[in-house]
Design an enzyme around this catalytic site. Structure first.
Site: not given
Ligand code: GLN
Length: 477
Positions: A76, A151, A175
């Site tokens: 990532k 994400s 995410s």
């Molecule tokens: N969707 C969550 C957020 O926007 C999780 C993001 C993540 O786990 N990096 O914070």
């Protein structure tokens, strides 16, 4: 059948001398090219991956190869890999080159895994759809008109579309698990502190965890056991020894399983997701496991707690990006103050700015106690509740997401609707416990459904064994 979808298959082909690492890398490079429109990779390390492959082929010939020889890994775009660019999918890190390699990546390389490229994600890991990226959106290979989740959308898609053997993502509030559910692969968020965060570009430091995407439980376990463990470069990394998860996948004892009434029976859950989750619970009961419904009265507080604390931490973490030390500096600045202001205003995307402002607000002198301190207290309650439950029960089972993959643009203008996507994943993040998402069939439109399983802190071995048992029993078909 598609080739090289599991590391076991790769290992066997290498042992039988039907292939070599160079051919494996070339196979994935070809797939990456054919499926370039998915926009999963933002950079492909073709030449260096091939060079790495050749060196490992020589090691194999000499009987000196590490345990991950032949495994091809995508990372990532929030993980540092020395000498390569890392952007966190943000304009503010334009041109930034990593000065060192993240411990998690280094440990895989030390075992002869091959790093094939950098994967698209939401900017700084903030988002649930991979629509907030300076590199553009990522398409879900199951249905290209839909989001892959976020994400770590690029990481999930890379594994689903067979662009690498496994991939690394990060999970702060879901995410890894949510995109795993949306694309139909396996994704784990380990216990907080299980994997060193050294070399991970921070979003919310008391939540951030590095996790793994794979097509099967064995590969996932093998990668996690290799990268987990104490690290002198991250003082929060746990000193607890790491069990060899991949050798502990046998599951043969009756388990005590709790499911949270407020999640499975929530109005927000798509009916097919509810049904598929109930079917698994029924099956477990029929197979002699103890399954009990429990109340989770704190569910309504989990999401606000998460969004108050993570935005606060983000506003602090992201203050380092000021145009001075890293990445983008506005060409329109005329003095020091305008350099800070313009670099940040032009460099960060909308969602990141929204969170920096929210976080700055909740940390401001007049509101600190009302929001930040209060949320810390509620976090303690949620963590206590979850850990208590997980001492009485071996596992908590719930859907990974309230809905299957949604269409592009569906939640773009409504941040709260987007945040609600995380309703079921943030409990494990707020509590720090490990949690895995495995495929649990498909809805009417053929979109994958995810089943989430939580276990108590450092019980990854138990989590993998249970996930293995469930996937082998055919729930994911
Ligand atoms: N969707 C969550 C957020 O926007 C999780 C993001 C993540 O786990 N990096 O914070």
């Amino acid at each position: 059948m598609e080739k090289f979808r599991s590391f076991d298959e790769i290992k066997k082909s290498l042992e039988n001398k039907e292939t070599n690492c160079k051919a494996i890398v070339n196979h994935y490079l070809k797939n990456i090219e054919t499926k370039a429109h998915l926009n999963a990779f933002v950079e492909v390390y073709g030449p260096s991956a091939l060079k790495q492959a050749e060196a490992i082929d020589t090691k194999i010939e000499n009987g000196k190869a590490g345990k991950l020889a032949g495994m091809v890994v995508g990372i990532k775009d929030v993980l540092c890999y020395q000498g390569n660019t890392a952007n966190a999918s943000s304009k503010i890190l334009e041109g930034f080159e990593s000065q060192f390699t993240a411990t998690a990546i280094q440990r895989l390389i030390d075992e002869d895994a091959i790093i094939i490229g950098r994967l698209n994600c939401d900017e700084f890991g903030m988002g649930s759809s991979n629509e907030n990226s300076v590199h553009g959106k990522v398409l879900n290979p199951v249905d290209e008109s839909r989001v892959p989740g976020g994400s770590s959308g690029g990481s999930a898609v890379a594994v689903k579309a067979n662009l690498c053997t496994v991939s690394l993502g990060t999970d702060t509030g879901g995410s890894v698990r949510q995109p795993a559910a949306f694309t139909g692969v396996i994704g784990i968020k380990p216990t907080y502190s299980r994997v060193s965060r050294f070399g991970l570009i921070a979003y919310a430091s008391s939540f951030d965890t590095i996790g793994v995407f794979s097509n099967n439980v064995e590969d996932n376990a093998l990668v996690l056991e290799t990268m987990a463990g104490p690290d002198d470069y991250d003082s929060t990394s746990s000193r607890k020894p790491v069990p060899a998860y991949s050798g502990l996948l046998h599951f043969d004892k009756p388990a005590k399983i709790a499911y949270l009434k407020e999640t499975v029976h929530s109005e927000a859950v798509q009916p097919e997701i509810k049904q598929h989750t109930l079917n698994v619970l029924e099956k477990l009961k029929n197979e002699g496991h103890e399954v009990e419904e429990v109340n989770f009265p704190l569910l309504d507080y989990v999401l606000p707690t998460y969004y108050i604390l993570t935005t606060a931490e983000a506003s602090s973490n992201l203050s380092r990006f000021d145009g001075v030390k890293y990445g983008y500096r506005s060409p329109n600045a005329h003095n020091l103050e305008s350099m800070y202001k313009l670099s940040r205003s032009e460099g960060f995307g909308e969602e990141v700015k929204r969170r920096i402002m929210l976080g700055t607000f909740v940390l401001s002198a007049s509101y600190y106690d009302a929001y930040f301190t209060k949320a810390q207290k509620v976090r303690r309650l949620i963590k206590g509740f979850t850990e208590d439950l997980l001492t009485k029960f071996d596992y908590i089972v719930l859907p990974t997401t309230p809905s299957t993959a949604f269409k592009f643009g569906e939640h773009s203008n409504d941040p709260v609707a987007m945040y609600l996507e995380d309703l079921f994943t943030v409990q494990a993040s707020v509590s720090g416990v490990p949690s895995i998402s495995i495929p649990n069939g498909k809805d009417k439109e053929g979109l994958p459904i995810g089943l989430q399983i939580m276990a108590n802190s450092f019980k990854e071995a138990e989590l993998y064994a249970f996930a293995n048992y469930l996937t082998r029993s055919g729930i994911n078909e």
